[in-house]
Design an enzyme around this catalytic site. Sequence first.
Site, PDB file in Angstrom:
ATOM      1  N   LYS A 129       0.866  -1.222   0.014  1.00  0.00           N
ATOM      2  CA  LYS A 129       0.108   0.135  -0.051  1.00  0.00           C
ATOM      3  C   LYS A 129       0.807   1.356   0.044  1.00  0.00           C
ATOM      4  CE  LYS A 129      -3.518  -2.586   2.211  1.00  0.00           C
ATOM      5  NZ  LYS A 129      -4.198  -3.032   3.721  1.00  0.00           N
ATOM      6  N   GLN A 183      -3.937  -1.452  10.118  1.00  0.00           N
ATOM      7  CA  GLN A 183      -4.059  -2.585   9.672  1.00  0.00           C
ATOM      8  C   GLN A 183      -4.481  -3.880  10.384  1.00  0.00           C
ATOM      9  OE1 GLN A 183      -2.996  -3.523   6.249  1.00  0.00           O
ATOM     10  NE2 GLN A 183      -3.444  -5.755   6.646  1.00  0.00           N
ATOM     11  N   ASP A 232     -10.572   2.867   4.729  1.00  0.00           N
ATOM     12  CA  ASP A 232     -10.905   1.691   4.595  1.00  0.00           C
ATOM     13  C   ASP A 232     -12.305   1.287   4.689  1.00  0.00           C
ATOM     14  OD1 ASP A 232      -8.888  -0.469   4.276  1.00  0.00           O
ATOM     15  OD2 ASP A 232      -8.160  -0.413   6.383  1.00  0.00           O
TER      16      ASP A 232
END
Length: 294
Positions: free
Chosen positions: A52, A96, A119
């Site tokens: 990412k 994450q 997200d």
Amino acid sequence: MTLLDGKKISDQIKDEIAAEVAGMIRRGEKVPHLAAVIVGSDGASLTYVGSKVRACQRIGFESTLKQLPESTTEEELLEVVAELNADSDIDGYIVQLPLPRHIDEQKILLAVNPDKDVDGFHPTNFGKMALELESFISATPYGIMELLRRYNVETSGKHAVVIGRSNIVGRPISILLSQKGEGANATVTLVHSRTRNLPEITRQADIIVSALGVPNFLKSDMVKEGVVVVDVGITRVPDASRERGYYICGDVDFEGVSKKASFITPVPGGVGPMTIAMLLKNTLLARQRHRTRT
Ligand code: NAD
């Protein structure tokens, strides 16, 4: 059979975003800034976060990686989240998952400012997505919808079967596919670990999205001719003969199922790269929305 080439489409999307960023730079505007927080040193998570951050650099975004030790407490992580919420230079950030067991994942996700939640995991964004309001759609389901759209896969009136009911893939993709509008309008069945006669249901599907994380679960005798198959599964299967000590395996027995499918995603190179591209897309959206608000 047509391969739903997530690598190729994600490269196109990244090129489109890079062109937008180049325009921002030309106009002297601030470029999007994505931050990623990782706690601990789980191999798969480090790989995902690494890709990412690298993707950000390639398309001209600013990026910040906050790597915290496994011993980080919930309080300490909440402080980092609060700092990111307050930092006006950061447009969006991700925490994450999975987090170490001593940290309550829900508590952390709830603390993320929904305006920076690229997200799309915050209940505010999930709820707005379900109500078809402006939101951040979480990257994996967003990527699946975009992949189907760019290959002109017909979804309207089709029977889509989603395998798996997680909050990050199965449930949101089942909602998106059933919504009113172009690229959706499907009749959706969501199956899961308690579903009876699962193969009977998958055999009726025009479209199957498999998100359960069981290698080679979906076999050719569980699908009909002409089915469209999207394989979300990513499992690291130990394999001593490989240098890395494992190989990546999807949920779908590609060899058998691809012989009957009209469209199918490979693993790797299908949904995975699309997820990264849509995270970048969400970060660009976050920058554009922040700009119009300030
Ligand atoms: P999860 O473990 O949270 O959920 C799995 C779901 O599968 C559950 O709802 C469960 O009911 C269902 N399930 C489990 N065994 C089943 C069975 N035998 N029959 C029917 N249903 C069953 O998983 P998740 O977070 O949604 O991830 C699923 C897979 O997708 C994993 O392999 C994960 O690594 C992968 N994933 C990939 C991406 C990507 O970018 N490609 C993103 C997220 C997750």
